[in-house]
Design an enzyme around this catalytic site. Structure first.
Site, short mmCIF file in Angstrom:
data_model
loop_
_atom_site.label_atom_id
_atom_site.label_comp_id
_atom_site.label_asym_id
_atom_site.label_seq_id
_atom_site.Cartn_x
_atom_site.Cartn_y
_atom_site.Cartn_z
N TYR A 143 0.83 -1.21 0.00
CA TYR A 143 0.00 0.00 0.00
C TYR A 143 0.87 1.27 0.00
O TYR A 143 0.46 2.29 -0.50
CB TYR A 143 -0.90 0.03 1.24
CG TYR A 143 -2.20 -0.72 1.11
CD1 TYR A 143 -2.24 -2.02 0.64
CD2 TYR A 143 -3.40 -0.13 1.50
CE1 TYR A 143 -3.44 -2.71 0.55
CE2 TYR A 143 -4.60 -0.81 1.41
CZ TYR A 143 -4.61 -2.10 0.94
OH TYR A 143 -5.80 -2.76 0.86
N LYS A 192 3.72 -15.32 1.96
CA LYS A 192 3.96 -16.09 0.73
C LYS A 192 5.48 -16.26 0.61
O LYS A 192 6.11 -15.74 -0.33
CB LYS A 192 3.35 -15.30 -0.45
CG LYS A 192 3.40 -16.00 -1.79
CD LYS A 192 2.36 -17.09 -1.95
CE LYS A 192 2.54 -17.80 -3.28
NZ LYS A 192 1.68 -18.99 -3.42
N ASP A 224 -2.25 -18.44 -0.15
CA ASP A 224 -3.22 -19.15 -1.01
C ASP A 224 -3.88 -20.28 -0.23
O ASP A 224 -5.11 -20.46 -0.26
CB ASP A 224 -2.56 -19.66 -2.29
CG ASP A 224 -1.24 -20.38 -2.06
OD1 ASP A 224 -0.70 -20.31 -0.94
OD2 ASP A 224 -0.75 -21.04 -3.00
N ASP A 248 -6.10 -7.22 4.09
CA ASP A 248 -7.26 -6.59 3.44
C ASP A 248 -8.12 -7.66 2.77
O ASP A 248 -9.34 -7.71 2.97
CB ASP A 248 -6.77 -5.58 2.39
CG ASP A 248 -7.91 -4.92 1.67
OD1 ASP A 248 -8.88 -4.53 2.35
OD2 ASP A 248 -7.86 -4.80 0.43
N ASP A 252 -12.01 -9.52 4.28
CA ASP A 252 -13.28 -9.56 3.55
C ASP A 252 -13.76 -11.01 3.42
O ASP A 252 -14.94 -11.31 3.61
CB ASP A 252 -13.14 -8.97 2.14
CG ASP A 252 -13.44 -7.48 2.08
OD1 ASP A 252 -13.15 -6.80 3.09
OD2 ASP A 252 -13.94 -6.99 1.05
C1 IPM Z 1 -10.27 -1.68 4.27
C2 IPM Z 1 -10.54 -1.03 2.94
C3 IPM Z 1 -9.41 -0.07 2.61
C4 IPM Z 1 -8.12 -0.86 2.58
C5 IPM Z 1 -9.60 0.70 1.31
C6 IPM Z 1 -10.93 1.39 1.25
C7 IPM Z 1 -8.45 1.63 1.04
O1 IPM Z 1 -10.73 -1.98 1.96
O2 IPM Z 1 -10.13 -0.95 5.27
O3 IPM Z 1 -10.19 -2.90 4.29
O4 IPM Z 1 -7.80 -1.45 1.55
O5 IPM Z 1 -7.41 -0.89 3.60
MG MG Z 2 -10.75 -3.96 2.65
#
Ligand code: IPM
Ligand code: MG
Length: 363
Positions: A143, A192, A224, A248, A252
């Site tokens: 990032y 990884k 993975d 990240d 999710d």
């Molecule tokens: C999160 C979000 C952020 C990230 C984005 C919106 C920049 O997806 O907080 O997980 O990637 O960190």
């Molecule tokens: Mg995110």
């Protein structure tokens, strides 16, 4: 005690759900007898309209005077990616806030609620007892690494580099092992290392840190495989320690276990008590302004704020219990509503916040 809390409402559903978080925070401050000083801070789309920038200096100055920040999601609709109001908002404002306050530790808790098992694509026996803490490095890695653009043989080539220093890995590894001592005593580093140089460094540094925690099981998994294991056998994870990008993606994925991404909060912490608390999801433009967004992520962010920045663990548990109780009673926002379940009662964003407050007050 007086808590000075900076509110960054965010975009689209941001203000709606943050309002419910604040409602709950106010109720808690009355119940636990402390004073609240709420300061509204300008950032993201709102700040861009007014100042032409996403994170003005005065916002950072004001935020610096706060004990903690409660933030709503930032970002615009996917189809407006080229509109300067939205094009760089995440990078400027979210990454900007994280970096400015040195918030290198991001904690994302994913747990499953029995009454929401039916919402998950996974079978019930896999979901039972899942309780994972993802400790994600937040202010380095790909990032923040060097970015380049060049022309090679007449075509564009863009690059992002994943860079980590030993000290950056060490400080977050210590956090992960510390949290594990208060949990089920297991850390799984996800990287990884069969391919990436920086992942080899992660393994070496984490193994060194692990030596000071003999009571903690120290595991390693390639990313993975981890993505697969999170679905095959999520209960095997206690604390997941990982880099910015992998954290990240995996967070999710892990949220699916719980039934909806709208349920989950996060805490971003530095070395002191200051922290930034926010949902893990985005600003959901398509459902904004309809009073249908799930405010649980913001309400549970308030719980984390009470626990980590304000030393009010009992109040945090009070909120977490209220959320669990309401879900058990069948109260649902639309994202977690099941039509054929007679026990389900559909609530709007505001009504859900009110119901949490009632639960907290025992009324
Ligand atoms: C999160 C979000 C952020 C990230 C984005 C919106 C920049 O997806 O907080 O997980 O990637 O960190
Ligand atoms: Mg995110």
């Amino acid at each position: 005690m007086k808590a000075k809390i900076g509110i960054v409402e965010g975009d689209y559903i941001g203000p709606e759900i943050t309002k419910e978080g604040i409602k709950v925070l106010k109720a808690i401050s009355e119940k636990y007898n402390f004073d609240l000083d709420l300061i509204y801070l300008e950032a993201s789309g709102q700040a861009y309209d007014k100042y032409g920038e996403h994170l003005p200096k005065h916002t950072l100055d004001e935020a610096s005077k706060c004990d903690a920040l409660l933030k709503g999601p930032f970002g615009g609709p996917p189809e407006e990616i080229n509109n300067p109001k939205w094009a760089t908002v995440e990078k400027d404002a979210i990454l900007g806030l994280r970096k400015y306050f040195n918030l290198y530790t991001n904690m994302r808790m994913v747990k499953t609620y029995k009454c929401l098992f039916n919402l998950s694509p996974l079978k019930e026996h896999l979901l039972n007892g899942v309780d994972i803490l993802i400790v994600r490095e937040l202010i380095s890695g790909i990032y923040f690494g060097e970015k380049n653009e060049r022309i090679v043989n007449g075509e564009r080539e863009y690059s992002d580099s994943m860079t980590y220093k030993e000290s950056e890995i060490e400080r977050i590894a210590i956090k992960a092992f510390d949290y594990a001592t208060k949990r089920r005593k297991k850390v799984t580093l996800i990287a990884k290392s069969n391919i990436l140089k920086s992942s080899i460094l992660w393994r070496e540094v984490v193994n060194k840190v692990a030596k000071s925690y003999p009571e903690i099981e120290n595991n390693y998994m390639h990313v993975d495989n981890a993505a697969m294991q999170l679905i095959l056998n999520p209960r095997q994870f206690d604390v997941i320690l990982t880099s910015n990008m992998f954290g990240d993606i995996l967070s999710d994925e892990a949220s699916v276990l719980g039934g909806s991404i709208g349920l989950f909060p996060s805490a971003s912490l530095c070395d002191g008590k200051f922290g930034l608390y926010e949902p893990i999801h985005g600003s959901a433009p398509s459902i904004a302004g309809k009073n249908i967004a799930n405010p649980t992520s913001s309400i549970l962010s308030v719980a984390l704020m009470l626990r980590y920045s304000l030393n009010l663990n009992k109040a945090a548990i009070d909120i977490e219990n209220a959320v669990e109780k309401l879900l058990e009673l069948g109260y649902r926002t639309i994202d977690i509503y099941t039509e054929f379940d007679d026990k389900n009662k559909l609530l709007g964003t505001r009504e859900y916040g009110d119901a949490i407050v009632k639960q907290i007050n025992g009324t």
